[in-house]
Design an enzyme around this catalytic site. Structure first.
Site: not given
Ligand code: INI
Length: 164
Positions: A31, A67, A89-90, A94-95, A97, A136
């Site tokens: 991701w 994972e 990286c997250v 909008d949720t 999650h 970062r």
């Protein structure tokens, strides 16, 4: 505590042990690949700068940051590494999650650190937007991958120092 006042790539080279005998596993989330690719590049370059051999750096990808725990666990179980660096990286959406992915990866990695003899370094960038992630991952706040590489080397040295 954020890195807002701290450059992630800023450290004293001479305070870092030699890494030429050390073996590293790096697990990278697919991701946000521009970010995780920069983290990976920073980590590998920094490991090599401290003497790590190319053949002693195993790089594996996983679909997402959730994972990272399983990927790290598998690298530990392979017996081929002295430390694992988990990179992901997250970015907040909008949720809720975001919170679950961050929590899962954080708790999973923490659990591995508490239960195995191979340190897993927490290279998960969790930000409110892409710009904060870019800062970062080689931007104005340095590269989290560099910081993780230095931490991995120090943790292997820490563990080895107890065996002498
Ligand atoms: N995984 C990430 O690494 N970053 C993200 O920003 C992200 N978002 O936003 O959803 C993300 N989700 C996928 C998740 O990590 C798992 O791969 C998925 O839930 C399957 O287990």
């Amino acid at each position: 505590m954020s890195s807002a006042l701290h450059n992630l790539s800023d450290y004293d080279f001479n305070q870092v042990p030699q890494a030429n005998q050390m073996r590293f596993g790096i697990v990278v989330s697919e991701w946000n690949p521009a970010i995780t690719g920069a983290l990976l590049e920073g980590a590998v370059n920094t490991l090599k700068r401290h003497g790590a051999q190319e053949e002693n750096i195993i790089v594996k990808t996983v679909p997402g940051s959730f994972e990272l725990t399983f990927g790290s666990h598998c690298l530990i179980e392979s017996g081929q590494v002295d430390a694992v660096i988990a990179l992901g990286c997250v970015i907040r959406g909008d949720t809720p999650h975001f919170d679950y992915v961050c929590m899962g990866a954080t708790q999973g990695i923490a659990q591995l650190n508490a239960t195995s003899q191979v340190p897993v370094i927490f290279g998960l960038i969790t930000t409110n937007n892409l710009a904060q992630a870019e800062e970062r991952a080689g931007g104005k706040l340095g590269n989290k991958g560099d910081e993780c590489a230095v931490t991995a080397i120090k943790m292997v040295d820490f563990f080895w120092s107890l065996k002498k």
